[in-house]
Design a protein around this motif. Structure first.
Motif, PDB file in Angstrom:
ATOM      1  N   ALA A   1       0.794  -1.212  -0.054  1.00 38.10           N
ATOM      2  CA  ALA A   1      -0.086  -0.090  -0.026  1.00 38.10           C
ATOM      3  C   ALA A   1       0.858   1.237  -0.038  1.00 38.10           C
ATOM      4  N   HIS A   2       1.997   1.228   0.656  1.00 36.70           N
ATOM      5  CA  HIS A   2       2.693   2.317   0.667  1.00 36.70           C
ATOM      6  C   HIS A   2       3.459   2.683  -0.462  1.00 36.70           C
ATOM      7  N   SER A   3       4.098   1.668  -1.206  1.00 38.17           N
ATOM      8  CA  SER A   3       4.587   1.699  -2.422  1.00 38.17           C
ATOM      9  C   SER A   3       3.501   2.246  -3.506  1.00 38.17           C
ATOM     10  N   ILE A   4       2.635   1.820  -3.471  1.00 38.22           N
ATOM     11  CA  ILE A   4       1.153   2.324  -4.582  1.00 38.22           C
ATOM     12  C   ILE A   4       1.129   3.800  -4.109  1.00 38.22           C
ATOM     13  N   ALA A   5       1.113   4.104  -2.929  1.00 40.40           N
ATOM     14  CA  ALA A   5       0.700   5.499  -2.588  1.00 40.40           C
ATOM     15  C   ALA A   5       1.578   6.299  -3.091  1.00 40.40           C
ATOM     16  N   THR A   6       2.975   6.105  -2.900  1.00 43.83           N
ATOM     17  CA  THR A   6       4.099   6.942  -3.235  1.00 43.83           C
ATOM     18  C   THR A   6       4.091   6.814  -4.794  1.00 43.83           C
ATOM     19  N   ALA A   7       3.769   5.992  -5.508  1.00 47.72           N
ATOM     20  CA  ALA A   7       4.244   5.992  -7.058  1.00 47.72           C
ATOM     21  C   ALA A   7       2.845   6.808  -7.654  1.00 47.72           C
ATOM     22  N   ALA A   8       1.748   6.662  -6.851  1.00 50.72           N
ATOM     23  CA  ALA A   8       0.661   7.299  -7.458  1.00 50.72           C
ATOM     24  C   ALA A   8       0.262   8.617  -6.830  1.00 50.72           C
ATOM     25  N   GLY A   9       0.884   8.991  -5.793  1.00 48.57           N
ATOM     26  CA  GLY A   9       0.560  10.338  -5.255  1.00 48.57           C
ATOM     27  C   GLY A   9      -0.753  10.345  -4.517  1.00 48.57           C
ATOM     28  N   CYS A  10      -1.104   9.311  -3.935  1.00 54.45           N
ATOM     29  CA  CYS A  10      -2.373   9.029  -3.188  1.00 54.45           C
ATOM     30  C   CYS A  10      -2.268   8.803  -1.949  1.00 54.45           C
ATOM     31  N   THR A  11      -3.312   8.849  -1.072  1.00 56.89           N
ATOM     32  CA  THR A  11      -3.160   8.524   0.514  1.00 56.89           C
ATOM     33  C   THR A  11      -3.008   7.069   0.338  1.00 56.89           C
ATOM     34  N   VAL A  12      -2.550   6.618   1.693  1.00 57.23           N
ATOM     35  CA  VAL A  12      -2.294   5.138   1.914  1.00 57.23           C
ATOM     36  C   VAL A  12      -3.372   4.330   1.952  1.00 57.23           C
ATOM     37  N   GLU A  13      -4.623   5.041   2.796  1.00 50.48           N
ATOM     38  CA  GLU A  13      -6.055   4.608   2.923  1.00 50.48           C
ATOM     39  C   GLU A  13      -6.465   4.175   1.333  1.00 50.48           C
ATOM     40  N   LYS A  14      -6.411   5.220   0.338  1.00 51.57           N
ATOM     41  CA  LYS A  14      -6.776   4.915  -0.819  1.00 51.57           C
ATOM     42  C   LYS A  14      -6.168   3.612  -1.662  1.00 51.57           C
ATOM     43  N   ALA A  15      -4.581   3.796  -1.493  1.00 47.23           N
ATOM     44  CA  ALA A  15      -3.999   2.685  -1.851  1.00 47.23           C
ATOM     45  C   ALA A  15      -4.194   1.290  -1.457  1.00 47.23           C
ATOM     46  N   GLN A  16      -4.528   1.413  -0.222  1.00 45.67           N
ATOM     47  CA  GLN A  16      -5.280   0.141   0.797  1.00 45.67           C
ATOM     48  C   GLN A  16      -6.404  -0.252   0.015  1.00 45.67           C
ATOM     49  N   GLN A  17      -7.214   0.539  -0.021  1.00 45.30           N
ATOM     50  CA  GLN A  17      -8.465   0.187  -0.761  1.00 45.30           C
ATOM     51  C   GLN A  17      -8.298  -0.576  -2.020  1.00 45.30           C
ATOM     52  N   ALA A  18      -7.598   0.093  -2.877  1.00 48.48           N
ATOM     53  CA  ALA A  18      -7.311  -0.599  -4.313  1.00 48.48           C
ATOM     54  C   ALA A  18      -6.387  -1.708  -4.132  1.00 48.48           C
ATOM     55  N   LEU A  19      -5.622  -1.871  -3.150  1.00 40.86           N
ATOM     56  CA  LEU A  19      -5.015  -3.361  -2.998  1.00 40.86           C
ATOM     57  C   LEU A  19      -5.853  -4.354  -2.644  1.00 40.86           C
TER      58      LEU A  19
END
Length: 973
Positions: A11-29
């Motif tokens: 989730a943190h890697s997705i948030a960093t790469a996409a420039g979104c919050t960790v919560e949103k990245a976790q939701q997508a993951l």
């Protein structure tokens, strides 16, 4: 462009790469995790039409676009399967991905090149073995080539990864999970374990027949089979599918599309797959729809089906009628047809037999559907006397028939046997089964004449035919008088011979030197009083002494018990036969309420252990002998003569006896027994004995009984795995004509039942869960020893073989085998076929998919420097593992193969070409080196027209904005 590795993102890697919050990245993951998938690449993207910001995820199996709705109204996912990817168009920071059925995704992102790179990596991983059309690619020239390595060795040409992808697409988290259902992570781990074992099966199959044999996977479910069926639809690397005794029900219809379109499906063995719900109408309709799909494929002249086995499935009249339509549609006749136990009436069987009688014109003349039949099994379906004339007409044209099974069909045996005797099938028939049909005097007379003239027959089954003892003796005499008959196995079980039969057999058997096998199980007189026929087994043993040297099979089980004085005669007679029969390999002495040897069974086992005959199948079940029989087992299980099949169930073994048996099985590591079962009833008796007789606590007794049983089960599983046998065990001989699968105890039912009047048992139900049994693990271990590796388990330590285990592609095939093996790398800059005007270069590389008798291969060749051919290289199979030999030369450049581990390096480094074909020079790697694009600097680039390839389907693209696909020539940006 240098190669890069793609690893799962958190989730943190997705948030960093996409420039979104960790919560949103976790939701997508979480969306991917619920589907057994994981993200490989993430970036932010903008929809070109509306300018909406989105999260772009490239996972192992899909492309996902995530959009968060305004005002916190939730999140929307657009899920596109990479198996349906058809092409990509990229220009600057704008790109379009084209999928099947016209679906198109438009993305604008500064990391567009990385997104395309990740997409091609994921797509190549799951389509390596598929016969899919080449991708239509239009990539910017400045990107040059896109290369990457597979994550690990691809020992099965990637079929298991395709299976995982299809499985991921079928997951529906919205349906909800029950409390007993596994979590997404557990389900993903299970599928990956099954995929790892499936890869072993494909790379090192137990049989060299190119059949996808799913029977080895003990944990296979209906959903697993459906995913494999969908994956089969897109590949021609398999010649068929096999699954036995696994309840998949309606999932059988998942093979329908494969049946309609496949050009390689020659074998379909699906036996006992509908037995879980024999009265389920939907399962029968699914089976019928599958057969209808086979008919459509045959009508299109694309289906090469030769073997069809649907035995053990309750197809009834509708399914059998559909099979008759399939027989009519097939261009070539079936070699094997098995619909045993379909429960069809004469109304359903008549169209099938009529279809087998029909002829069709061919260049060689009129060919009949039955002319190619070698094996025909119609058992347990009603044909009746009225359908027999049509059956006889069909048998007249069955010139290659070797096996005919008409058990319990109600046929008029006289007409069938006379037809076989007069026709060409009489000279080829080896196995004839008429069991379960009442034979009249006329039928028996025809059988006498048939036995006196046939020369190829080796096995005749007449069980449950109400044979009189005089008729049995006459059949034996007819076989003895046939000079062309060398050895005959006769099954006369379940016929009321009684004491009179024993007397007649005592006179006839000493002269039957051509009798190689005799089964007279359960042949005590039905109406005889107890004691009248007690000497049958004793008399037969004494009479077989003179003809014993030829004997290979003997069945005396479930007959009436000898008198107390005759029991020692029975043991002495068995000892004499065993000493005089050096070829005897099957001995059936199963007990029944009429036959319980009990204390004498240990003496019988002692005689068997000391005999010279290599007994491989021994059935001494059902005697209630108790723990006393274990005294003779150490000698029986020691050494190379240990029986491969030893049936000891229903002998009332206690927990102590089960522990002793587990110790004996564990000690016999060199030649372990492959078929042995502790049934549910055995475990229940041992548990009840511990609790009620010995007054032990329920929980400790249950743990003791299960621990001993699981040890036995593990020993049997290891023995079967070493010899590449199925995890499920069928009884070596059908009981009363009905084959059945021997099952281990159902611990969930047995251990969660409280003992009558025992409060401790109720407490155990909440405090202790039984450990997993080996059956759920067998066939799914990623290690070769527990899977399919026979030679390693047998202690064969060959250097080349051990190198192959560590590196199945790079090390398999030594110079001692007459070959040199290399790793294989899919092309880098030469994954298409460009031609250059003015430089005289012809086709640089040509791909050709080829198959041999053991598996699949790929041949490479081409021309360079105008008319000068390259050296080329060819691949072939040895031990069903692809081995590539030879070299590759490319004029003007360095095109030699590099030795590598696994599917290693690129085979093109075309630096020497005029103008250059781009930088596609990859070094050795452990993965499957793949490159797309060429980065050509040449101004004269012609259209690329690569043929289909099984090793690397992504071979069609140009470095300019033009593509080779007319439908995806230019996706809109």
């Amino acid at each position: 462009m240098p190669r890069r590795e793609f690893k799962a993102l958190g989730a943190h890697s997705i948030a960093t790469a996409a420039g979104c919050t960790v919560e949103k990245a976790q939701q997508a993951l979480s969306y991917l995790t619920e589907r057994g998938d994981e993200a490989l690449f993430a970036c932010s993207g903008t929809k070109l039409a509306s300018g909406t910001d989105r999260l772009v995820l490239v996972s192992r199996y899909r492309l996902v676009l995530v959009r968060w709705k305004p005002l916190g109204l939730g999140v929307a996912f657009k899920d596109l399967h990479l198996l349906e990817l058809r092409g990509m168009t990229c220009q600057g920071d704008m790109g379009a991905w084209g999928f099947g059925e016209g679906a198109t995704v438009q993305i604008k992102s500064p990391r567009l090149q990385d997104a395309a790179h990740a997409t091609l990596h994921a797509y190549g991983s799951i389509t390596l073995c598929l016969d899919v059309p080449p991708l239509a690619l239009s990539l910017p020239r400045e990107w040059k080539s896109i290369g990457f390595d597979m994550d690990d060795k691809v020992i099965d040409m990637g079929f298991s990864r395709t299976w995982l992808a299809v499985h991921s697409y079928s997951v529906d988290p919205a349906s909800g999970r029950s409390g007993a259902a596994p979590s997404p992570s557990d389900a993903k781990a299970r599928r990956e374990r099954l995929a790892a074992f499936m890869a072993q099966l494909i790379s090192r199959p137990a049989r060299r027949d190119r059949i996808l044999d799913l029977t080895f996977i003990a944990e296979l479910t209906a959903a697993d089979f459906a995913a494999a069926a969908v994956a089969l639809r897109h590949t021609s690397m398999f010649a068929g599918v096999r699954l036995l005794d696994a309840p998949i029900g309606e999932a059988i219809s998942a093979l329908s599309e494969c049946a309609r379109t496949s050009k390689s499906l020659t074998v379909v063995h699906l036996s006992g797959v509908l037995t879980a719900a024999p009265s389920d109408v939907r399962a029968r309709l699914a089976a019928k729809s599958f057969v209808d799909a086979l008919s459509e494929g045959a009508a299109a002249r694309t289906l090469p089906l030769t073997d069809l086995d649907l035995s053990g499935n309750e197809l009834r009249d509708g399914g059998v009628t559909a099979i008759s339509q399939l027989v009519q549609a097939l261009r070539q006749g079936l070699r094997l047809l098995d619909i045993s136990d379909a429960k069809a009436s004469s109304r359903g069987m008549q169209p099938l037999i009529a279809a087998l009688c029909e002829g069709r014109r061919s260049p060689q003349g009129v060919m009949h559907a039955s002319s190619a039949l070698e094996i025909l099994r119609l058992a347990d379906n009603e044909i009746g006397p009225r359908g027999t004339p049509l059956l006889a007409q069909m048998l007249q044209r069955a010139a290659k028939l070797e096996e005919l099974d008409l058990r319990s069909t109600g046929v008029a045996a006289k007409l069938v046997v006379e037809t076989l005797q007069k026709g060409t099938a009489g000279a080829t028939l080896r196995i004839l089964d008429l069991s379960g049909n009442k034979l009249s005097r006329a039928d028996l007379a025809a059988l006498f004449h048939f036995l006196g003239g046939c020369t190829a027959l080796v096995e005749l089954s007449l069980a449950r035919c109400t044979l009189a003892p005089e008729s049995l003796v006459a059949l034996l005499q007819a076989a003895q008088l046939n000079r062309g008959l060398n050895a005959l196995t006769l099954d006369a079980s379940s016929n009321p011979f009684g004491a009179l039969g024993g007397q007649l057999l005592s006179t006839a058997l000493p002269h039957c030197t051509k009798l190689s096998g005799l089964y007279i199980d359960a042949c005590h007189g039905a109406t005889a009083a107890k004691g009248d026929d007690t000497a049958l087994s004793v008399v037969v043993c004494e009479a077989l002494t003179k003809s014993a040297p030829q004997l290979t099979c003997l069945g005396l089980g479930r007959n009436a018990a000898p008198r107390s004085g005759d029991r020692q005669k029975l043991i002495a007679g068995l000892a004499t036969v065993l000493g005089a029969a050096p070829r005897l390999h099957t001995l059936l002495l199963a007990g029944s309420p009429a036959l319980r040897l009990k204390l004498e069974l240990a003496s019988v086992l002692g005689c068997i252990a000391s005999c010279v005959a290599p007994i491989q199948v021994l059935d001494v079940s059902g005697h209630h002998a108790g723990d006393g029989l274990l005294e003779a087992l150490p000698a029986l299980l020691a050494g190379p003569k240990a029986p491969a099949c030893l049936l000891l169930h229903e002998n009332l073994l206690t927990a102590t006896g089960l522990e002793q048996l587990a110790g004996l099985m564990g000690a016999a590591e060199t030649h372990p027994t492959e078929v042995l079962v502790v049934t549910h009833e055995d475990a229940h008796f041992a548990l009840t004995h511990e609790v009620e007789k010995l007054k032990r606590p329920w929980e400790s007794a249950a743990k003791r009984v299960q621990s001993a049983t699981v040890q036995i089960q593990q020993a049997v599983a290891v023995g079967r795995a070493r010899r590449r046998l199925y995890p499920r065990m069928r009884h070596p001989r059908p009981i009363d004509g009905v084959p059945y699968v021997m099952k281990w105890p159902n611990w969930a039912e047995l251990l969660h039942q409280a003992a009558p009047g025992s409060p401790a048992g109720a407490g155990m139900q909440q405090s202790w869960e039984p450990p997993p049994t080996p059956l759920s693990e067998y066939g799914n271990s990623p290690t070769p020893r527990d899977g399919v590796d026979e030679d390693e388990a047998e202690g064969v330590h060959d250097p080349a073989f051990e190198a192959a285990l560590a590196d199945p592609f790079g090390g398999f095939g030594s110079p001692a085998m007459g070959m040199t093996s290399f790793g294989f790398g899919a092309s880098g800059g030469s994954s298409f076929t460009p031609s250059f005007d003015g430089n005289g270069f012809g086709t640089s590389i040509a791909f050709t998919s080829s198959f041999d008798g053991n598996g699949f291969g790929t041949s490479f060749g081409g021309n360079d420097l105008g008319a000068t051919p390259t050296a080329g290289s060819s691949s072939f199979m040895d031990g069903n593992v692809p081995v590539f030999s030879g070299g590759f030369s490319s004029g003007g450049g360095n095109g030699s193969f590099d030795t590598s581990q696994g599917f290693g390096t690129s085979f093109a480094d075309a630096q020497g070409f005029s103008g250059g074909l781009g930088e596609a020079n990859f070094s050795a790697s452990n993965g499957f080196g793949v490159a797309y694009g060429d980065g050509s600097n040449s101004s004269a680039v012609a259209e690329s027209t690569p043929p289909r390839t099984m090793s690397c389907p992504l071979v069609s693209q140009e470095s300019t904005t033009r593509t080779t696909s007319p439908t995806l020539a230019r996706l809109p940006l």
